[in-house]
Every structure is written in C-alpha cells, then in structure tokens.
Design an enzyme around this catalytic site. Structure first.
Site, mmCIF file in Angstrom:
data_model
loop_
_atom_site.group_PDB
_atom_site.id
_atom_site.type_symbol
_atom_site.label_atom_id
_atom_site.label_comp_id
_atom_site.label_asym_id
_atom_site.label_seq_id
_atom_site.Cartn_x
_atom_site.Cartn_y
_atom_site.Cartn_z
ATOM 1 N N ILE A 107 39.411 40.057 37.521
ATOM 2 C CA ILE A 107 38.405 40.652 37.603
ATOM 3 C C ILE A 107 38.693 41.776 37.912
ATOM 4 O O ILE A 107 40.069 41.930 38.170
ATOM 5 C CB ILE A 107 37.815 40.350 38.560
ATOM 6 C CG1 ILE A 107 36.616 40.858 39.556
ATOM 7 C CG2 ILE A 107 38.838 40.172 40.210
ATOM 8 C CD1 ILE A 107 35.986 40.469 40.723
ATOM 9 N N CYS A 108 38.281 42.732 37.451
ATOM 10 C CA CYS A 108 37.904 44.589 37.498
ATOM 11 C C CYS A 108 39.080 45.137 36.370
ATOM 12 O O CYS A 108 38.388 45.035 35.751
ATOM 13 C CB CYS A 108 38.218 44.997 39.110
ATOM 14 S SG CYS A 108 38.515 46.420 39.771
ATOM 15 N N ALA A 109 40.828 46.158 37.087
ATOM 16 C CA ALA A 109 40.967 46.244 35.664
ATOM 17 C C ALA A 109 41.663 45.221 35.091
ATOM 18 O O ALA A 109 42.190 45.055 34.032
ATOM 19 C CB ALA A 109 42.407 47.479 36.915
ATOM 20 N N GLY A 158 35.192 39.226 35.903
ATOM 21 C CA GLY A 158 34.241 40.225 36.982
ATOM 22 C C GLY A 158 34.084 41.797 37.087
ATOM 23 O O GLY A 158 35.692 42.059 36.027
#
Length: 191
Positions: A107-109, A158
């Site tokens: 998720i994210c970065a 995500g």
C-alpha cells in the site's frame, strides 16, 4: 487451517497502513507476525508511534518458517518504504513470495518504491499513492488511478492511508473468505 501473514515494518512506516491489516487479519483468525526490518524489534512510525515487532526480519528468515506463510504485507510511509526497498533481505523475501505465487499486499508508496525490485508488478494492474507511479518505468502502464485498492491475481495494492481499511478487508476476504469478511466488517461497524 489458519492463514499466516507476515507484515514488514521499517522505521518511517505509515502507522495506519501497517496496523489496520494486522488488526483486521487477526480479527479474522489469521496468524500475523510483525517483522522488523532492522536489528531490533522497536520500530518507529512516520508519525512517532513506536511499535514492538514480534521478531526481527533476520530471525524470521533464519528459521525458514516464512516458506509456509500465505501472505506478506508491505505498508507504505516514507522513509519506511525506502527502508524496506534498501533491505536486501526484505526484497529477497518478497521475491520468494512472488516466485511461489503467494498473496502480496502492498500500500501507498511501497507499490512504487519496493515492488519494482521484486517482480511483483509484472503483468499486474496496481495502484499506489498519487504521483508515485511516475518512477516505476515500464510498470506505470498498468497503474490504476483513483481506486482505493486494486486486486489483480495474487497482488492487492492500496492507494494510501485513507484506503487502509478497504485494502485490509480485501486481504481478509481473500485469505479467509466471504463469511469471515462479513463477520469482521459487521463487528467493527464498517459501512
């Protein structure tokens, strides 16, 4: 049989992206191990929250029990994602999950910073924190914008902290099934 999950934590991890999957997966009955990607178990998040991991990554890998695990989760946050990407041991562990076609949650970065080093994005649609996809070279073509999460094959990615619940619940559904998913969703008062 109880599903098994390892969550990687490195200093600078995004707290909500790391602890939401741990919480929901444990509620769903999964055995979840938090592994610190450093020499000791105390890991500090991007917002100063300290977490004591269950084990160091070195010890987790040394006993080779990871070979029986069903899923690996890589939270984002900066510099957490970079710290995971710089760990040869973490990258090799993720590659082992990719090679065995096991479930990978990221998720994210981290989809943009960690996964290009592992082969996990190859042939999969994915998402990440907005604008991070610009650095992923050939993988950028399969990036999906404006979705809280993308599930393609054995890869669940995500978008960011605000998507942590939906991302985590997709992992719950995938690992434990619809009935467990509904129980966790209902008991935690999700919409």
């Amino acid at each position: 049989m109880k599903k098994t999950v390892v969550v990687l934590l490195a200093d600078g991890f995004e707290e909500i992206e790391a602890l939401t999957p741990v919480d929901y997966l444990r509620r769903a009955g999964c055995f979840v191990v938090i592994a610190a990607v450093k020499d000791d178990e105390l890991v500090e998040g991007a917002h100063g929250i300290k977490v004591v991991a269950d084990i160091t990554l070195a010890d987790f890998v040394k006993n080779e029990s990871y070979k029986d695990f069903d899923c690996i989760v890589i939270p984002g946050g900066m510099p957490g994602a970079s710290n995971i990407a710089q760990s040869e041991q973490a990258v090799n562990l993720i590659k082992a999950f990719v090679e065995k076609d096991k479930l990978i949650g990221c998720i994210c970065a981290s989809p943009a910073v960690v996964l290009p080093k592992t082969g996990a994005l190859e042939g999969h649609k994915w998402t990440c924190y907005p604008s991070m996809e610009e650095s992923t070279g050939p993988y950028k073509a399969n990036h999906i914008k404006d979705q809280p999460f993308v599930h393609d094959g054995n890869l669940v990615t995500g978008r960011g902290p605000g998507a942590a619940e939906e991302f985590s619940m997709e992992l719950v559904k995938t690992l434990t099934g619809q009935e467990s998913y509904v129980k966790v969703k209902t008991a935690s008062l999700q919409r």
